[in-house]
Design an enzyme around this catalytic site. Sequence first.
Site, mmCIF file in Angstrom:
data_model
loop_
_atom_site.group_PDB
_atom_site.id
_atom_site.type_symbol
_atom_site.label_atom_id
_atom_site.label_comp_id
_atom_site.label_asym_id
_atom_site.label_seq_id
_atom_site.Cartn_x
_atom_site.Cartn_y
_atom_site.Cartn_z
ATOM 1 N N ARG A 115 0.861 -1.174 0.000
ATOM 2 C CA ARG A 115 0.000 0.000 0.000
ATOM 3 C C ARG A 115 0.893 1.218 0.000
ATOM 4 O O ARG A 115 2.054 1.138 0.381
ATOM 5 C CB ARG A 115 -0.885 0.032 1.249
ATOM 6 C CG ARG A 115 -1.779 -1.175 1.405
ATOM 7 C CD ARG A 115 -2.487 -1.129 2.735
ATOM 8 N NE ARG A 115 -1.530 -1.008 3.844
ATOM 9 C CZ ARG A 115 -1.865 -1.247 5.103
ATOM 10 N NH1 ARG A 115 -3.073 -1.597 5.413
ATOM 11 N NH2 ARG A 115 -0.969 -1.106 6.053
ATOM 12 N N GLY A 117 2.921 3.968 1.261
ATOM 13 C CA GLY A 117 3.455 4.215 2.597
ATOM 14 C C GLY A 117 3.675 2.972 3.401
ATOM 15 O O GLY A 117 3.967 3.049 4.579
ATOM 16 N N CYS A 118 3.536 1.786 2.802
ATOM 17 C CA CYS A 118 3.762 0.546 3.539
ATOM 18 C C CYS A 118 4.988 -0.129 2.983
ATOM 19 O O CYS A 118 5.005 -0.511 1.820
ATOM 20 C CB CYS A 118 2.561 -0.375 3.432
ATOM 21 S SG CYS A 118 2.792 -1.949 4.271
ATOM 22 N N GLY A 119 6.012 -0.312 3.799
ATOM 23 C CA GLY A 119 7.242 -0.864 3.274
ATOM 24 C C GLY A 119 7.599 -2.236 3.791
ATOM 25 O O GLY A 119 8.615 -2.782 3.400
ATOM 26 N N CYS A 121 5.079 -4.887 4.225
ATOM 27 C CA CYS A 121 4.007 -5.851 4.020
ATOM 28 C C CYS A 121 4.564 -7.143 3.442
ATOM 29 O O CYS A 121 5.374 -7.134 2.538
ATOM 30 C CB CYS A 121 2.959 -5.286 3.060
ATOM 31 S SG CYS A 121 2.290 -3.712 3.568
#
Length: 299
Positions: A115, A117-119, A121
Amino acid sequence: MSVRMVLEPPPPASQAQVTTVRAGEVRSGVMDWLAEEVPVAFEVNGLSHAIMLASPTDLEDYALGFALTEGLIDRADDLLDIEVEPAEIGITLQLRVTLRCFMRMKERRRVLAGRTGCGLCGKDSLKEAVQAPKPLMASAGLDDGANLCLSKAALQKAQTELLARQRLQHQTGAVHAAAWCDGDGAVQLVREDVGRHNALDKVIGARASGLADDEALMAGFMLITSRASFEMVHKAVTARVPVLAAMSAPTALAVRMADQAGLTLLGFVRSGDMVVYTHAHRIDMGCKHHGAGKDSTWT
């Protein structure tokens, strides 16, 4: 490395009709620009690897930077070719890497559902999620940024130049930017994206493909408009960047990682001000030092 574009990707921004309320005045039918955010699927040698949400620009740079910072390849020439395949619902980046890199990827395969801003996941374990990259000390014992000493003037110059070159941000107000700068603060490369990690990956890819001056590649720093999260620090260290300067704040985990890896991490870089969190020897503050000891924080 060869690049093949099957179709042109969509534009990075589109217009929409909105209603605005400003200074107590309501206006209907106003045209506004919105940043596009599209799914980008990475396939490596035909194997699905990750799906991220990103701005549909500088996709070749994104592919190379992502492959490097995710550890899919070790160096730029491990990526043999890129095929960009836009579709109705997103974009597929087909990467062909060397057999050595592909076999290693298959051994530790994971699915990264990304997503904006998601690093982290899709990491398989907590240990993998916070795994430290190779420190910024070469095997011969030489610091990658040993000859770098940045002045406040250089950092301020870079910030001014970066802000002036954020075209998509000026148009939409919805994207992050990252810039590779030389030791004097001259901006060499700028990339923008709805995701801060993506913007950094794009600059790292452009830098690795030789788009920056050779001299600037030897001594420079990365400037980002966002906060400095752990993932941003991890990507910077993996790309052998000696200094990461953020216009916003870092996280505690990012500071610990930067300290461990030998990265100089700056935060709140604005109008000549800054906070130096780690490895201050690469920064020439040109002002009085109020700390106590080599690891104290400069402001």
